[in-house]
Enzyme design. Structure first.
Site, PDB file in Angstrom:
ATOM      1  CE  LYS A   1      -3.664  -2.248   2.676  1.00 51.50           C
ATOM      2  NZ  LYS A   1      -4.398  -2.234   3.978  1.00 51.50           N
TER       3      LYS A   1
ATOM      4  CE1 TYR B   1      -9.394  -2.638   1.132  1.00 58.98           C
ATOM      5  CE2 TYR B   1      -8.893  -0.810   0.024  1.00 58.98           C
ATOM      6  CZ  TYR B   1      -8.369  -2.092   0.891  1.00 58.98           C
ATOM      7  OH  TYR B   1      -6.968  -2.214   1.149  1.00 58.98           O
TER       8      TYR B   1
ATOM      9  CG  PHE C   1     -12.708   1.841   8.273  1.00 55.99           C
ATOM     10  CD1 PHE C   1     -12.337   1.135   7.066  1.00 55.99           C
ATOM     11  CD2 PHE C   1     -13.315   0.994   9.483  1.00 55.99           C
ATOM     12  CE1 PHE C   1     -12.363  -0.125   7.201  1.00 55.99           C
ATOM     13  CE2 PHE C   1     -13.655  -0.216   9.290  1.00 55.99           C
ATOM     14  CZ  PHE C   1     -13.235  -0.776   8.183  1.00 55.99           C
TER      15      PHE C   1
ATOM     16  NE  ARG D   1      -2.259  -5.953   7.246  1.00 55.09           N
ATOM     17  CZ  ARG D   1      -3.450  -6.339   6.718  1.00 55.09           C
ATOM     18  NH1 ARG D   1      -4.104  -7.223   7.722  1.00 55.09           N
ATOM     19  NH2 ARG D   1      -4.125  -6.091   5.938  1.00 55.09           N
TER      20      ARG D   1
ATOM     21  CG  HIS E   1      -5.244  -6.203   0.133  1.00 56.89           C
ATOM     22  ND1 HIS E   1      -6.358  -6.281   0.685  1.00 56.89           N
ATOM     23  CD2 HIS E   1      -5.477  -7.379  -1.060  1.00 56.89           C
ATOM     24  CE1 HIS E   1      -7.099  -7.324   0.305  1.00 56.89           C
ATOM     25  NE2 HIS E   1      -6.719  -7.567  -0.966  1.00 56.89           N
TER      26      HIS E   1
HETATM   27  P1  IDP Z   1      -7.816  -6.832   6.084  1.00 56.90           P
HETATM   28  O1  IDP Z   1      -6.981  -5.624   5.139  1.00 56.90           O
HETATM   29  O2  IDP Z   1      -6.831  -7.412   7.185  1.00 56.90           O
HETATM   30  O3  IDP Z   1      -8.371  -8.104   5.219  1.00 56.90           O
HETATM   31  P2  IDP Z   1     -10.339  -5.673   6.237  1.00 56.90           P
HETATM   32  O4  IDP Z   1     -11.385  -6.099   7.302  1.00 56.90           O
HETATM   33  O5  IDP Z   1     -10.635  -6.246   4.737  1.00 56.90           O
HETATM   34  O6  IDP Z   1      -8.860  -6.282   6.746  1.00 56.90           O
HETATM   35  O7  IDP Z   1      -9.915  -4.011   6.006  1.00 56.90           O
HETATM   36  C1  IDP Z   1      -9.573  -3.521   4.797  1.00 56.90           C
HETATM   37  C2  IDP Z   1      -8.495  -2.503   5.138  1.00 56.90           C
HETATM   38  O8  IDP Z   1      -9.363  -1.419   5.850  1.00 56.90           O
HETATM   39  C3  IDP Z   1      -7.549  -2.754   6.324  1.00 56.90           C
HETATM   40  O9  IDP Z   1      -6.230  -3.363   5.917  1.00 56.90           O
HETATM   41  C4  IDP Z   1      -7.144  -1.387   6.917  1.00 56.90           C
HETATM   42  O10 IDP Z   1      -6.364  -0.573   6.221  1.00 56.90           O
HETATM   43  C5  IDP Z   1      -8.624  -0.705   6.754  1.00 56.90           C
HETATM   44  N1  IDP Z   1      -9.456  -0.862   7.988  1.00 56.90           N
HETATM   45  C6  IDP Z   1     -10.027  -2.193   8.583  1.00 56.90           C
HETATM   46  N2  IDP Z   1     -10.679  -2.039   9.888  1.00 56.90           N
HETATM   47  C7  IDP Z   1     -10.458  -0.749   9.995  1.00 56.90           C
HETATM   48  C8  IDP Z   1     -10.831  -0.166  11.303  1.00 56.90           C
HETATM   49  O11 IDP Z   1     -11.320  -0.513  12.111  1.00 56.90           O
HETATM   50  N3  IDP Z   1     -10.217   1.259  11.633  1.00 56.90           N
HETATM   51  C9  IDP Z   1      -9.646   1.816  10.320  1.00 56.90           C
HETATM   52  N4  IDP Z   1      -9.201   1.120   9.397  1.00 56.90           N
HETATM   53  C10 IDP Z   1      -9.531   0.006   8.872  1.00 56.90           C
HETATM   54 MG    MG Z   2      -9.719  -7.957   3.679  1.00 52.05          MG
END
Ligand code: IDP
Ligand code: MG
Length: 151
Positions: A11, A51, A59, A111, A128
């Protein structure tokens, strides 16, 4: 177990903080084969499609800005898109990547090692990685043409 393909994105925070090499090193040493790679400027449409499942999250708008380099625009809008392949690659690479919140991610993961929570609460978590087989298939079709993968 099956041979799987999974999408990784380094990213804009990872690009701007010069973490591409360290991230690829971790992925290579996890035992998977890189079969696709390109630098991509993320359009509004691509960001939204990628997304889409998070569109109702509070967010979502900052996430759109983040993935398009809006918080790291000294490096313009760039991500490095990678495809890795191997046995059980989706789940195994998620383990190498670590938990979504970098403060909760195990310190041995990408991470946990390199991510941070920005002052506004956004997770700058460097990478990601596709979450499951359905997402991986959808995301691979979104980011790569079949002929761009050398498997
Ligand atoms: P992942 O990337 O671990 O699969 P996802 O739930 O798919 O997690 O969320 C995608 C992206 O959205 C995350 O990698 C992060 O950048 C952002 N994100 C997810 N949850 C939160 C949150 O609670 N606060 C802020 N950003 C978040
Ligand atoms: Mg995800």
């Amino acid at each position: 177990m099956a041979i799987e393909k999974t999408l990784i994105l380094i990213k804009p925070d990872g690009i701007s903080r010069k973490l591409s090499g360290l991230t690829i090193d971790r992925l290579d040493h996890a035992g998977f084969e890189m079969i696709g790679a390109k630098v991509v400027s993320v359009s509004d449409e691509l960001a939204h499609k990628h997304y889409i499942e998070l569109k109702d999250e509070p967010f979502f708008e900052p996430l759109m800005k983040f993935i398009q380099g809006g918080f790291h625009n000294n490096y313009k809008n760039k991500v490095l898109a990678l495809v890795y392949q191997g046995e059980n690659a989706i789940e195994e690479i998620r383990k190498t990547v670590g938990a979504t919140n970098p403060e909760e991610a195990d310190p041995t993961t990408i991470r946990g090692s390199f991510g941070r929570v920005a002052t506004k609460g956004h997770y700058e978590n460097v990478v990601h990685a596709s979450g499951n087989a359905k997402d991986a298939a959808r995301e691979l079709a979104l980011w790569f043409k079949p002929e761009e993968l050398l498997d």
